[in-house]
Every structure is written in C-alpha cells, then in structure tokens.
Design a protein around this motif. Structure first.
Motif, PDB file in Angstrom:
ATOM      1  N   GLU A  79     -12.158   3.200   7.048  1.00 10.68           N
ATOM      2  CA  GLU A  79     -12.501   2.132   6.089  1.00 10.68           C
ATOM      3  C   GLU A  79     -11.271   1.542   5.402  1.00 10.68           C
ATOM      4  N   ASN A  80     -10.155   2.277   5.426  1.00 14.81           N
ATOM      5  CA  ASN A  80      -8.944   1.784   4.760  1.00 14.81           C
ATOM      6  C   ASN A  80      -8.047   0.976   5.695  1.00 14.81           C
ATOM      7  N   PHE A  81      -8.432   0.864   6.964  1.00  9.68           N
ATOM      8  CA  PHE A  81      -7.539   0.216   7.927  1.00  9.68           C
ATOM      9  C   PHE A  81      -7.293  -1.250   7.586  1.00  9.68           C
ATOM     10  N   PHE A 105       3.020  -2.438  13.281  1.00 10.98           N
ATOM     11  CA  PHE A 105       2.612  -1.142  13.807  1.00 10.98           C
ATOM     12  C   PHE A 105       1.099  -1.073  13.968  1.00 10.98           C
ATOM     13  N   PHE A 106       0.380  -1.521  12.945  1.00 13.64           N
ATOM     14  CA  PHE A 106      -1.079  -1.416  13.011  1.00 13.64           C
ATOM     15  C   PHE A 106      -1.708  -2.561  13.805  1.00 13.64           C
ATOM     16  N   LEU A 107      -1.014  -3.709  13.860  1.00 17.54           N
ATOM     17  CA  LEU A 107      -1.481  -4.755  14.768  1.00 17.54           C
ATOM     18  C   LEU A 107      -1.366  -4.284  16.214  1.00 17.54           C
ATOM     19  N   ASP A 117       0.620   6.937   6.352  1.00 16.19           N
ATOM     20  CA  ASP A 117       0.772   8.167   7.136  1.00 16.19           C
ATOM     21  C   ASP A 117      -0.585   8.660   7.647  1.00 16.19           C
ATOM     22  N   GLN A 118      -1.592   8.572   6.784  1.00 20.84           N
ATOM     23  CA  GLN A 118      -2.924   9.057   7.167  1.00 20.84           C
ATOM     24  C   GLN A 118      -3.501   8.198   8.288  1.00 20.84           C
ATOM     25  N   LEU A 119      -3.355   6.872   8.197  1.00 22.28           N
ATOM     26  CA  LEU A 119      -3.898   5.979   9.224  1.00 22.28           C
ATOM     27  C   LEU A 119      -3.140   6.108  10.538  1.00 22.28           C
ATOM     28  N   PRO A 152       0.847  -1.207   0.000  1.00 21.48           N
ATOM     29  CA  PRO A 152       0.000   0.000   0.000  1.00 21.48           C
ATOM     30  C   PRO A 152       0.872   1.243   0.000  1.00 21.48           C
ATOM     31  N   SER A 153       0.281   2.354  -0.330  1.00 21.37           N
ATOM     32  CA  SER A 153       1.047   3.587  -0.464  1.00 21.37           C
ATOM     33  C   SER A 153       1.452   4.131   0.895  1.00 21.37           C
TER      34      SER A 153
END
Length: 701
Positions: free
Chosen positions: A206-208, A226-228, A194-196, A188-189
């Motif tokens: 919705e993009n998570f 990081f997101f986990l 950065d936005q998430l 992914p970009s």
C-alpha cells in the motif's frame, strides 16, 4: 524589547487576591540585580512612612527569580563559538564604513557576507549533530537537538533566499529550495524505501505508489527510477509500455546546474515538457478497463506522477495534501515542475496563493518563521525568531541590515533603536543573565550605537565590583581588571577604564592591598581617591602601630616613582605619598635599630616640611627615643634647634586657637584625652630636647 513575565512558584500572592493585599496596606515590589537578570520579589507596605513602626506576625517571603535561563555549559560553548563569526562580520562592516558605505553592494562584500552566513549554518549543523548523539553528558542539554534542527533549517532557508551567491541573485531558485527541503524535511523516509526494495513485487504494498509519488515530487530521481524499473515486471503490459517511456523522461529531467546558461536550460525544459505531454497522450489511450490491477488503480496513481512532471499546480497541491505534505513542499515543487524559471523576487506571489489554501501551522514558531521568509516578510520573521531563540533573531538581523532587508527608519517604540539593534540588545540582555559571559555580552552591546555603549559601560563597571564582593583574591581581581582595561582599549572606552580602576581601588583598600590600590588610583587619575588611600595607610600607624604601618607602606613605595614621573599627578598627593613612604622607612629603620639614619631622615621630614603639620607632633614624640640614645649623639646642634623650632610653633599656634591644625593625629594615638593631654605629651619632648642641649654643651658622647 518585548515585555518579560516571571511566574513565581508557589505564587507570592494567590490569584484573585491582589485586592485583599492592597486593602491590607501592602503591595508587591521587585528589585533588579545590576550584575545579571535576576530580581528579588517581595511584599512592601504601601505607606513606607509606617514601615518602621508596623509589625508583622511572620516574616514575609522573598523570591529570587530570573527572566532567562542561565546558559548551560554546552549553550555557552555555542554562544562563544558563534561570537567569532559575529566579530568577523562586525569587523567587515566597520572596514566598509571607513572605506565607503557603498562598498557593501559590491560583489566582493556580498561574497564575504555569504561566506560568513554559511559559516553560521555549518556551525549550527555541527551543534545539531552533536546534540543528536546519545552521549553521556555531565548535565542534560538545555536546548534539545530538535531545537538546533529547527535553527539549522531556518538559518539555511534565510541564506538560500536572501544571501545567494553573487551573480545568481536573479537565477531560478526552485532547485535550491528543493535541495533545502530534502535536507531539512526528509521524505519519503529511507526506512520506507528499504522495506519496499526488499519486496519481489513492491507494487502490491500500500505504500508503493505514495512512496513513488513522493520521491518524484521531491526530485529524487534515483529512488524514482529504481521503483519505476520494478514496474517493468508488473503484469499489465499497458503499464510496462508507459513505464518504458517514462523512465527516460525522468532520467533526462533538465536541472539548472547542468547548463552553463539559463537560456539553454529554458530551451531544454520546454523540449522536455513536450515529451511529458506526449506521454500524457499515450496514457489517455489506455482503455478504462485496463487501468486496474488486482490491488490498485495504477493508472490514477501514475497519472498523479505524470501530473507532477507536467507541472500542474492543482495536482501538486492535491497530491501534497493526500500525502500529508504541507505548503513548503508545494512551493518547492512549484519551482521545479510548474515554473522552472521561478525567481526569488517572484516567489512571494506563489507562496501567497499556496498559503491561502494550505496555511502554516500557527502553533509552530518554526513553520510561521519559514512562511515569513518564503513570503519575503523579514520584519515579521524576526518577531518569530525572537520568540524561538534570541540568538537567531540577533544574528539574522545583523545580516539583514547591511543587505537592506530591514526598515531603515528608527522605531519610535524602541527608544530610537534600529530594528537590528533592538534584536541584538535583546540577545545581549539574555547573555547578561550569566555574569561570566561579560566579554561576549559587551561585544554585542558595543555594536549597537550609543544605547548599546551605555549599557556596555554599565556591564563593564560592575564586573570588578561583583568579583571583589565574591571574595576573589587580589591577584585574580588584578587579572580581571587587566582584561577589562584591554577591552576598554579595544572599544575606546577610556572613561569606563578609569571608573573600573576606581572601583577596583576601592575594593582593594577594603582588603588592605594598598600598593595595588594606589596603582589603580594613579591609572584612573583619581587623585581624591589616592588621598583617601594614603590616609588609610597612615591610619594603620595610628590604629596598629609602627610595625604594621611599615609593612603596609613598604608595598606602596613603588608607586612613588610612578607618581614622580607622571606629569598629570597632583603635586599635593605626590607630596603626601612621599611623606608616607619616607616615614615608613624611618619606622623600619627604628625596628632594625638603625637609629642614626632614622634620626637623620626624621629631621629632614621636618626641616623640608615634607611631613604635614598634623604629623609634626607624632614625629617629635618619635624623636624622644633618638634624643635619649646613648652613648652617641644622633642629632647635630642645628638638628636639635630644628626640633625645638617645630615644637615651639606647635605650642604657640595651639595657644592662639589653631591646635586642630597640629594635634589631631597625636590625639588619636593617645588612649583617650584631647588637646590638653596632647600638649602634656609634647612637654616630654621639650624636656628631652633640653637635656639633649645639656649633653651637647658639656660635649658628652
């Protein structure tokens, strides 16, 4: 080579009106330029015998077109710089043939091939970066940054699949494919990440889950972790518990590069898969009513992430389709998660299954070429490469051939030319669209066997002619011929060097640079041409007088020493050159009023028969000035006798019908008249000699 088409705008003949053109007795014709790929297109009569008498109401248009776009300055830089790598590769192959053809299969040879292949990749990358920069350029880019990006991706994949590091040919290829995919098709970009990452509760976006799923699929463990980690703040305790188990699993995902042996890697992978299975068991224990939050069904999304880690092919393919990914992502992920020991030779089977349901984009040459490389269809890949960029097909084929990736049999449709040579010849033909690239063009041509050598010879032989016709100075022409001669020496094209020297000599004669022209004729061992140059110099005397003649002849004097030391020089031409030089020296002495030496040398030319018979009358007419010179006698009595003997021979032989052997040059110097007038002119010489004898008798002077 592929058939080329040229579209003329506006058209020379309107669409659908060819039959009308034929009915009018005319047709379309074209003439190809020998110096580049341009051509002239025009209308001609079908019956050429009537073309001179037929008339047209208006002049017919002549179109000048070209098959290829002439390379721009930046494209020429790309072409010139990559030639360096090509030349090194060619040199390596040449040394291998001299050493032992089987040497190409050794580790040392494969290391060199890989090193040069990587050099191509790195250089393309630099070009892509340069083309991507918003610089102020003197001219727009001929090929966009996107073109070089595609070129970079395609050549990189070729190296990954077909030019691996020696010793790793049978190693698992999944990680290399995923690394290639992440470099050339970034998803992914970073903007999404950065936005998430700026959100307090990113799972509400919705993009998570698509972002987390994509980063997992791509093996981007840092982004995934990081997101986990952010999900540890999720309100669902069930999810938090699962994430606590999942994070160490993701952290410990075995990578081949972490192990010293494939056996250890395989063992670690099996153990890791057992942990993934255990996590699946824990997931299945989560009650149905607990699998939802206020925003999404987190369980389904996490199940997709786990399905990827489990290596479930159907899940990976479905997820890729949902995320808008294509077959490339499925194939790369397959070698990471489904079959971590996937080898290059087995990749084509996986690709075939994936392409059945996720075919490549038929409108994209890049996608079609990449699919051919993934599938191992190298011959088909070259066809797409040729359509995309002839540079790519030429340099891929050049590497493919020694690696045994191309059919060794010659293609009957390509006039006995190998597939590799066919691609390189097509690229050289493209280079020929710019005559200034002749040095690069012949480097590629001379690597293509007999056919390439013949074409290279034709390119070289047209360079000096083209330059001369363009009005370049003799010094510039000499510089170019020197370069061509050095090139001929490098490639062993002696016959071409001689032909080029002959062409250069002819060009220089037209500009009256006789000295350099003679030097080239001698270098070419073109004795007939040398004779024509000598005649041209002597003709300067006839047309423009002794002063102009002496000036031109003085420039050919150095060539006399060269010929006298050249054992291959024809004696006849050396003799004629000697006369021309020495006669010009006599004229120079006359102009400087050095009459004594001039008279002495004139007699020598006649006595030793250095002067051709056709020039005897001219020299005798010149002697009148010396015979009448006062107060000193310039000729000895014997010298005067020699003059008289030559004069009498001319009269006697002329009376016997052989006047053409003696009088042709003198006749040309006269303003009209023929043999009779020439003989009348020689009677003044006889009178001058008679008076000279009288002066000698009375001892005058």
């Amino acid at each position: 080579m592929a058939i080329k088409h040229v579209e003329l705008v506006p058209p020379l003949v309107e669409a659908g009106k060819i039959s009308e053109l034929v009915q009018s007795g005319r047709a379309v014709a074209a003439s190809l330029s020998p110096s580049d790929n341009s051509l002239a297109v025009y209308i001609v009569p079908l019956d050429l015998s009537t073309s001179k008498t037929s008339t047209t109401k208006q002049d017919e248009a002549v179109y000048f077109a070209t098959y290829d776009d002439v390379p721009s300055s930046e494209r020429r830089l790309f072409i010139a710089d990559t030639l360096v790598i090509f030349s090194m590769f060619k040199s390596m192959l040449h040394d291998a043939k001299l050493r032992d053809p089987s040497w190409l299969q050794t580790r040392q040879a494969l290391e060199i091939i890989r090193k040069l292949s990587v050099d191509y990749v790195n250089f393309i990358k630099e070009c892509w970066i340069h083309a991507s920069q918003p610089l102020s350029r003197p001219e727009p880019l001929q090929l966009s940054s996107e073109h070089y990006r595609s070129l970079y991706a395609m050549f990189s994949l070729f190296v990954v699949l077909f030019v691996p590091e020696p010793g790793y040919e049978d190693a698992p290829v999944g990680e290399e494919l995923m690394e290639w995919l992440n470099i050339h098709f970034i998803e992914p970009s970073s903007e999404e990440g950065d936005q998430l990452s700026s959100l307090d509760r990113p799972w509400k976006d919705e993009n998570f889950w698509p972002y987390l799923t994509r980063s997992t699929l791509r093996g981007l463990s840092k982004a995934s972790l990081f997101f986990l980690d952010s999900l540890l703040q999720h309100p669902s305790e069930d999810l938090q518990d699962l994430i606590k188990m999942l994070i160490p699993v993701v952290e410990s995902h075995p990578r081949l590069s972490q192990f010293t042996s494939e056996r250890d890697f395989a063992y670690a992978s099996r153990k890791w898969k057992d942990r993934v299975k255990a996590l699946r068991v824990e997931m299945d224990r989560v009650p149905e009513e607990s699998r939802l939050d206020d925003y999404y069904n987190w369980w389904d999304s996490l199940s997709d992430v786990l399905g990827i880690l489990e290596g479930r092919g159907e899940v990976i393919q479905r997820v890729c389709e949902e995320l808008g990914a294509d077959w490339k992502e499925v194939c790369a992920a397959w070698g990471i998660f489904v079959d971590a020991r996937l080898r290059r030779q087995d990749l084509s089977d996986v690709v075939a299954d994936v392409l059945d349901s996720m075919p490549p984009d038929p409108t994209s040459l890049e996608d079609m070429l990449l699919s051919c490389l993934f599938s191992g269809h190298t011959e088909q890949a070259l066809k797409y490469a040729s359509s995309f960029d002839l540079w790519l097909s030429a340099h891929l084929a050049d590497i493919m051939e020694p690696l045994g990736l191309l059919d060794a049999e010659l293609d009957s449709e390509s006039l006995g030319v190998s597939r590799r040579d066919e691609c390189v010849l097509a690229y050289a033909d493209y280079l020929h669209s710019d005559p200034s690239l002749w040095r690069i063009t012949i480097a590629y041509l001379y690597s293509c066997g007999k056919v390439g050598e013949e074409q290279g010879d034709q390119v070289l032989m047209r360079v000096p002619l083209q330059l001369g016709d363009s009005g370049h100075s003799p010094d510039r022409l000499a510089e170019i011929v020197k370069e061509i001669s050095a090139t001929c020496w490098e490639y062993g094209r002696e016959s071409v060097r001689r032909a080029v020297c002959k062409i250069a000599s002819t060009t220089l004669v037209r500009s009256q640079d006789y000295g350099l022209a003679i030097s080239y004729s001698i270098s070419a061992e073109d004795w007939t041409g040398l004779g024509r140059i000598i005649d041209a110099v002597l003709n300067e005397y006839i047309q423009n007088g002794p002063a102009v003649f002496a000036s031109h002849a003085s420039k050919i004097a150095p060539s006399l020493d060269e010929m006298q030391h050249n054992s291959r020089t024809g004696e006849l031409f050396a003799h004629r050159l000697m006369f021309t030089v020495r006669y010009s020296q006599i004229q120079k002495m006359r102009l400087e009023q050095d009459y004594s030496n001039a008279a002495s040398d004139l007699v020598v030319l006649l006595r030793d028969e250095i002067a051709p018979r056709s020039w005897w009358p001219v020299l005798l007419c010149d002697s009148v000035e010396f015979l009448q010179y006062n107060p000193k006698l310039l000729f000895s009595f014997s010298d005067a006798i020699e003059l008289l003997k030559k004069l009498e021979e001319i009269f006697i032989r002329s009376s016997q019908g052989s006047g053409n052997d003696y009088l042709t040059v003198l006749i040309r110097t006269l303003q009209g008249g023929g043999e009779k007038e020439a003989l009348e002119r020689l009677k003044t010489v006889r009178l001058a000699i008679a008076r000279y004898f009288a002066r000698c008798t009375v001892g005058h002077g």
